[in-house]
Design an enzyme around this catalytic site. Structure first.
Site: not given
Ligand code: PLP
Length: 418
Positions: A227, A307, A337
């Site tokens: 995160g 995104r 489109c």
């Molecule tokens: C997607 C995900 C991540 C990676 O998240 P980032 O924000 O890209 O670092 C880590 N752990 C799990 C379980 C995920 O689903």
């Protein structure tokens, strides 16, 4: 990228305009030096006896990126049996892969188990069934700490209404499953979402996991997920990994002393490792002046980079065909489109048809979310590594579009030439 002698350059002096010439646009390009830098930052930030960084490969799964990660010493975080198989194919040892699915069947979990990877279970019902069938296979338990975090509702996954994880309030139930089945819980995990800025969010999540860990004697690792927020523009806010590392490491080391064992501190970053390493290059097809706006229409769209439309993500855009000259304000849009706006009111050096625009932060969740919508080909991918550029995925062709489609004999082919 940096500008030198009026040219944009990637690391090792590789010129993106030459890559666009050689491989054509739209083109994804990844710079391995940035991936290496980010791994090193994490390794330096966390000062614990045992640290394990598992790259969350759903961010970018090209097999060469996986091999690079393996070479750089990361493990792998996978969310599907297919990602797991890619990881094995890329050369990861099963014990260096963690499988963290959500809402998959017990059958898929059993398949993953047979590869010998670490299994992370995020549902009490599955934990119970798994424990009854395989009491001797150690598992990790994904805890939902009920923390509201993450940049937007689609990527915030640790809050109380989230479908992810086993609530920490269900610990008595988890313990009952362990007692009755003899299941060995060797890991605890949380992943609260993407784009977390605050070290305190991690720390309060950590305390919740520590509280649970005190009741589980067989732990080998604690996985704090990911995160980490990366900057999307110059001087943008981002996770201060060095500060976070210092705070978490101190607390983690204290906890290990209390627990009586050196646990492994695990993370599973996706975005942090690859987002900034990626660029997406597109060619301007049209410059279109309407009553209110100047549009730059490019040879790509939400089919290749979703995104901005899906998450309102900001991707910095630059006209790399011109390093200087007057700037104008553009709305950059795709050719799909329906409305597919990449960026509104972007100041770019004056754009002409045929110019190449670069999108920044195109390493994570960009190619992996690309589709064939509008029957367009998905782009090629290039890896820049130690001063050289390598094609790591060919652009698709009509054969790829038609692959797996079944020609029914009940419909006469009208035009076999295609
Ligand atoms: C997607 C995900 C991540 C990676 O998240 P980032 O924000 O890209 O670092 C880590 N752990 C799990 C379980 C995920 O689903």
């Amino acid at each position: 990228m940096e500008i030198q002698n009026n040219r944009y350059l990637l690391s090792g002096g590789v010129a993106p305009l030459e890559l666009c010439e050689q491989y054509d646009c739209p083109l994804y390009v990844y710079d391995s030096a940035i991936i290496e830098r980010q791994i090193k930052r994490m390794k330096d930030a966390f000062t614990v006896k045992k640290l394990k960084i598992n790259y969350a490969c759903k961010a970018l799964t090209n097999i060469n990126i996986l091999r690079l990660m393996n070479q750089l010493g990361t493990g792998l975080d996978t969310v599907s049996i297919q990602e797991l198989k890619l990881g094995i194919k890329a050369g990861f040892r099963p014990e260096d892969i963690i499988y963290t699915p959500n809402c998959v069947s017990l059958e898929e979990i059993e398949k993953a188990m047979k590869y010998g990877v670490k299994i992370n279970i995020d549902n009490i019902f599955i934990l119970e069934q798994f424990g009854q069938k395989y009491p001797n296979h150690p598992v990790c338990v994904r805890i939902n700490p009920h923390i509201m975090a993450g940049g937007n509702t689609k990527i915030s996954v640790g809050h109380i209404d989230s479908k992810f994880g086993i609530s920490f309030h269900q610990l008595p139930h988890v313990k009952r499953v362990i007692e009755t089945t003899g299941l060995q819980v060797s890991g605890l995990h949380m992943h609260t979402g993407s784009d977390i800025l605050d070290a305190d969010v991690f720390l309060s999540g950590a305390e919740i996991l520590f509280n649970i860990a005190r009741e589980l004697p067989d732990l080998e690792y604690i996985d704090f997920g990911s995160g980490f927020k990366v900057p999307y523009k110059p001087n943008d806010i981002s996770t201060d990994i060095e500060d976070l590392g210092e705070k978490i490491s101190t607390r983690f080391n204290e906890f290990c002393t209390e627990y009586g064992r050196d646990l492994t501190l695990m993370f599973e970053p996706g975005k942090f490792l690859v987002s900034e390493a990626g660029y997406f290059f597109v060619k301007v097809n049209v410059v279109k002046q309407t009553i209110s706006t100047v549009f730059a229409g490019v040879d790509s769209g939400l089919n290749h980079l979703i995104r901005p439309m899906f998450y309102d993500s900001y991707h910095q855009i630059e006209n790399i065909s011109k390093t200087e000259g007057k700037t104008r304000i553009y709305t950059v849009v795709g050719y799909i489109c329906e409305t597919d706006t990449f960026g509104i009111n972007r100041k770019l050096t004056e754009v002409q048809e045929g110019d190449i625009l670069a999108f920044y932060n195109a390493g994570a969740y960009c190619f992996t979310m690309a589709s064939n919508y509008n029957s367009r080909f998905r782009p090629a991918e290039v890896l820049v590594h130690e001063g050289k550029a390598y094609l790591i995925r060919q652009r698709e062709t009509m054969e790829d579009i038609l692959r797996n489609q079944v020609d029914l004999p009940i419909f006469e082919p009208q035009n076999v030439e295609g």
